[in-house]
Design a protein around this motif. Structure first.
Motif, mmCIF file in Angstrom:
data_model
loop_
_atom_site.group_PDB
_atom_site.id
_atom_site.type_symbol
_atom_site.label_atom_id
_atom_site.label_comp_id
_atom_site.label_asym_id
_atom_site.label_seq_id
_atom_site.Cartn_x
_atom_site.Cartn_y
_atom_site.Cartn_z
ATOM 1 N N ALA A 119 0.834 -1.201 0.000
ATOM 2 C CA ALA A 119 0.000 0.000 0.000
ATOM 3 C C ALA A 119 0.871 1.255 0.000
ATOM 4 C CB ALA A 119 -0.930 0.014 1.215
ATOM 5 N N HIS A 120 0.507 2.230 -0.850
ATOM 6 C CA HIS A 120 1.258 3.487 -0.981
ATOM 7 C C HIS A 120 0.275 4.652 -0.996
ATOM 8 C CE1 HIS A 120 5.071 1.476 -2.219
ATOM 9 N NE2 HIS A 120 4.228 0.577 -2.706
ATOM 10 N N ARG A 121 0.655 5.762 -0.358
ATOM 11 C CA ARG A 121 -0.157 6.974 -0.470
ATOM 12 C C ARG A 121 0.068 7.590 -1.838
ATOM 13 N NH1 ARG A 121 0.713 11.567 3.934
ATOM 14 N NH2 ARG A 121 2.557 12.009 2.658
ATOM 15 N N VAL A 122 -1.001 8.066 -2.480
ATOM 16 C CA VAL A 122 -0.903 8.692 -3.798
ATOM 17 C C VAL A 122 -1.664 10.023 -3.786
ATOM 18 C CG1 VAL A 122 -0.613 6.527 -5.069
ATOM 19 C CG2 VAL A 122 -2.924 7.388 -4.624
ATOM 20 N N GLY A 123 -1.302 10.877 -4.757
ATOM 21 C CA GLY A 123 -2.012 12.143 -4.905
ATOM 22 C C GLY A 123 -1.707 13.124 -3.798
ATOM 23 N N ASN A 124 -2.611 14.060 -3.615
ATOM 24 C CA ASN A 124 -2.467 15.094 -2.590
ATOM 25 C C ASN A 124 -2.662 14.465 -1.212
ATOM 26 O OD1 ASN A 124 -2.827 17.318 -0.828
ATOM 27 N ND2 ASN A 124 -3.486 18.587 -2.561
ATOM 28 N N PRO A 125 -1.724 14.656 -0.278
ATOM 29 C CA PRO A 125 -1.842 14.024 1.049
ATOM 30 C C PRO A 125 -3.156 14.314 1.753
ATOM 31 C CG PRO A 125 0.359 14.927 0.774
ATOM 32 C CD PRO A 125 -0.443 15.386 -0.426
ATOM 33 N N VAL A 126 -3.741 15.506 1.504
ATOM 34 C CA VAL A 126 -4.989 15.852 2.203
ATOM 35 C C VAL A 126 -6.181 15.079 1.654
ATOM 36 C CG1 VAL A 126 -4.115 18.153 2.780
ATOM 37 C CG2 VAL A 126 -5.470 17.829 0.684
ATOM 38 N N ASP A 127 -6.002 14.403 0.518
ATOM 39 C CA ASP A 127 -7.102 13.603 -0.037
ATOM 40 C C ASP A 127 -7.171 12.215 0.586
ATOM 41 O OD1 ASP A 127 -7.938 15.617 -1.720
ATOM 42 O OD2 ASP A 127 -6.625 14.975 -3.380
ATOM 43 N N PHE A 128 -6.129 11.827 1.314
ATOM 44 C CA PHE A 128 -6.098 10.517 2.006
ATOM 45 C C PHE A 128 -6.386 9.348 1.056
ATOM 46 C CE2 PHE A 128 -7.657 13.282 5.665
ATOM 47 C CZ PHE A 128 -6.378 13.474 6.182
ATOM 48 N N GLU A 129 -5.704 9.378 -0.090
ATOM 49 C CA GLU A 129 -5.902 8.300 -1.062
ATOM 50 C C GLU A 129 -4.733 7.313 -1.014
ATOM 51 O OE1 GLU A 129 -6.623 10.004 -4.886
ATOM 52 O OE2 GLU A 129 -8.507 10.965 -4.257
ATOM 53 N N VAL A 130 -5.055 6.040 -1.123
ATOM 54 C CA VAL A 130 -4.058 4.970 -1.009
ATOM 55 C C VAL A 130 -4.175 4.039 -2.208
ATOM 56 C CG1 VAL A 130 -3.251 3.017 0.383
ATOM 57 C CG2 VAL A 130 -4.151 5.069 1.516
ATOM 58 N N ALA A 131 -3.043 3.787 -2.863
ATOM 59 C CA ALA A 131 -2.989 2.787 -3.933
ATOM 60 C C ALA A 131 -2.653 1.439 -3.292
ATOM 61 C CB ALA A 131 -1.937 3.149 -4.972
ATOM 62 N N ILE A 132 -3.488 0.443 -3.583
ATOM 63 C CA ILE A 132 -3.340 -0.879 -2.971
ATOM 64 C C ILE A 132 -3.050 -1.905 -4.060
ATOM 65 C CG2 ILE A 132 -4.437 -2.637 -1.529
ATOM 66 C CD1 ILE A 132 -6.346 -0.341 -0.547
ATOM 67 N N LEU A 133 -1.922 -2.589 -3.944
ATOM 68 C CA LEU A 133 -1.552 -3.660 -4.873
ATOM 69 C C LEU A 133 -1.538 -4.962 -4.088
ATOM 70 C CD1 LEU A 133 0.248 -0.917 -5.538
ATOM 71 C CD2 LEU A 133 1.100 -2.362 -7.382
ATOM 72 N N PHE A 134 -2.183 -5.999 -4.607
ATOM 73 C CA PHE A 134 -2.296 -7.219 -3.813
ATOM 74 C C PHE A 134 -2.493 -8.444 -4.704
ATOM 75 C CE2 PHE A 134 -6.466 -5.504 -4.540
ATOM 76 C CZ PHE A 134 -7.242 -6.611 -4.849
ATOM 77 N N THR A 135 -2.184 -9.607 -4.127
ATOM 78 C CA THR A 135 -2.466 -10.879 -4.794
ATOM 79 C C THR A 135 -3.066 -11.836 -3.774
ATOM 80 O OG1 THR A 135 -0.190 -11.600 -4.364
ATOM 81 C CG2 THR A 135 -0.664 -10.710 -6.545
ATOM 82 N N ASP A 136 -3.909 -12.722 -4.272
ATOM 83 C CA ASP A 136 -4.517 -13.760 -3.449
ATOM 84 C C ASP A 136 -3.479 -14.870 -3.257
ATOM 85 O OD1 ASP A 136 -5.930 -15.841 -2.332
ATOM 86 O OD2 ASP A 136 -7.612 -15.748 -3.731
ATOM 87 N N ILE A 137 -3.015 -15.061 -2.033
ATOM 88 C CA ILE A 137 -1.981 -16.072 -1.760
ATOM 89 C C ILE A 137 -2.542 -17.217 -0.917
ATOM 90 C CG2 ILE A 137 -0.067 -14.440 -1.958
ATOM 91 C CD1 ILE A 137 -0.017 -14.418 1.149
ATOM 92 N N THR A 138 -3.852 -17.397 -0.946
ATOM 93 C CA THR A 138 -4.471 -18.443 -0.132
ATOM 94 C C THR A 138 -3.877 -19.812 -0.433
ATOM 95 O OG1 THR A 138 -6.531 -17.152 -0.164
ATOM 96 C CG2 THR A 138 -6.663 -19.442 0.581
#
Length: 338
Positions: A119-138
């Motif tokens: 997970a990484h913060r993206v865009g303007n910090p005051v927008d509180f937006e997070v880019a989430i990259l993930f894979t199913d490792i079940t």
């Protein structure tokens, strides 16, 4: 002046076109990678505690890995109200501090899936937006846990093997009259032990069926006219039970050849077992042999036969009846642990 404006307009249109093509390429790339990607906007309470997040955008793998179809443009609380607190806390921390997070976490509301997440913060910090990259490792975690279980079982069994062999050798040496007798007894017991290990080699966790265990144990002792009679249905034994039964049958057969029903030309051994949903019962009975005289002292073989019940989480009994040795074992059909 008009010429310059037309040129700037053409340049702007060309730049817009190139930006659009570039955006489409990146969008195609993002939609085709096998990594779930989404952009989430965090929602905080007055104490800056993350309480929800809104899915602004997501690629096709986002839906595929989570099973959440049609959730872009919705709050998580709407489609996964019981999502674990750790998800909100982690993403909230990323949004507030800008420090990326990498972790593995299970989501029970999403079919108990496990995810590897970045997970990484993206865009303007005051927008509180997070880019989430993930894979199913079940599946990957299940394989990893299975391998860890196998490794633990291997280590456990190796310790047991060493303990059994040490006890087998020391007890045999202590109770043998001569070196030759001890050597012969040790060889036989080690061979029985090795046969059991060969049988269990490919089934370390699941054990083996009782019939191959029985046949492997008695085959070196079976007479040419097959006077060891066996009967019983297929029944799965754990590795611990299979090993204990194999060693016990080796001792019974060895004693029978030396002193019991198999020491003459007419004696017979009946080995049978039965089971239901609750119990398994195993019987060894010798008939037609010489008169049985109980031993004056208990040897290692007798002790090994009697303690096999403990390895079955049940009870076993060895009786030196005048007309033939009787061994019986009764135990729960399923072991408590193995």
């Amino acid at each position: 002046m008009a010429h310059n404006e037309d040129s700037r307009a053409r340049d702007f249109a060309d730049l817009s076109s190139r930006m659009s093509r570039l955006e489409n390429r990146y969008r195609t790339l993002i939609d085709n990678v096998d990594v779930g990607i989404c952009i989430a906007k965090m929602k905080f309470d007055d104490n800056l505690r993350a309480v929800d997040y809104f899915i602004l955008d997501g690629n096709s793998a986002y839906e595929r890995h989570t099973g959440l179809y049609g959730t872009v443009g919705r709050w998580v609380s709407d489609f996964a109200p019981d999502l674990e607190r750790a998800w909100f806390d982690t993403y909230g921390r990323v949004a507030l501090t800008g420090t990326p997070a990498r972790f593995e976490l299970q989501a029970a509301p999403l079919g108990n899936r496990w995810f590897e997440v970045e997970a990484h913060r993206v865009g303007n910090p005051v927008d509180f937006e997070v880019a989430i990259l993930f894979t199913d490792i079940t599946d990957k975690r299940a394989e990893r846990e299975s391998q860890q279980t196998i490794n633990r079982e291997l280590a456990h069994r190796m310790k047991n093997f060493v303990s059994i062999v040490q006890s087998m050798i020391s007890q045999t040496l202590r109770r043998s009259i001569s070196t030759q007798e001890a050597e012969k007894a040790i060889d036989g017991r080690l061979l029985a032990f090795a046969r059991a290990q060969d049988l269990l080699g490919d089934e370390i966790l699941n054990g083996a069926d009782i019939l191959p265990v029985v046949l492997s144990s008695i085959s070196p002792h079976q007479t040419h006219d097959r006077r060891i009679k066996i009967s019983g249905e297929a029944f799965a034994l754990s590795a611990r039970r299979a090993l204990a039964l194999s060693l016990a049958l080796h001792e019974l057969a060895t004693n029978s050849i030396k002193y019991g029903a198999l020491s003459n030309e007419v004696g017979q051994v009946n080995l049978n077992w039965s089971f239901d949903d609750n119990r398994i019962d195993i019987f060894w009975r010798e008939i037609g042999g010489p008169l049985v005289v109980p031993p004056s002292s208990q040897g290692f073989g007798s002790r090994l036969i009697e303690i096999v019940g403990a390895n079955f989480d049940g009870t076993s009994h060895l009786e030196f009846a005048p007309d033939g040795v009787i061994f019986s074992l009764s135990a729960p059909a399923r072991p408590s642990t193995s």
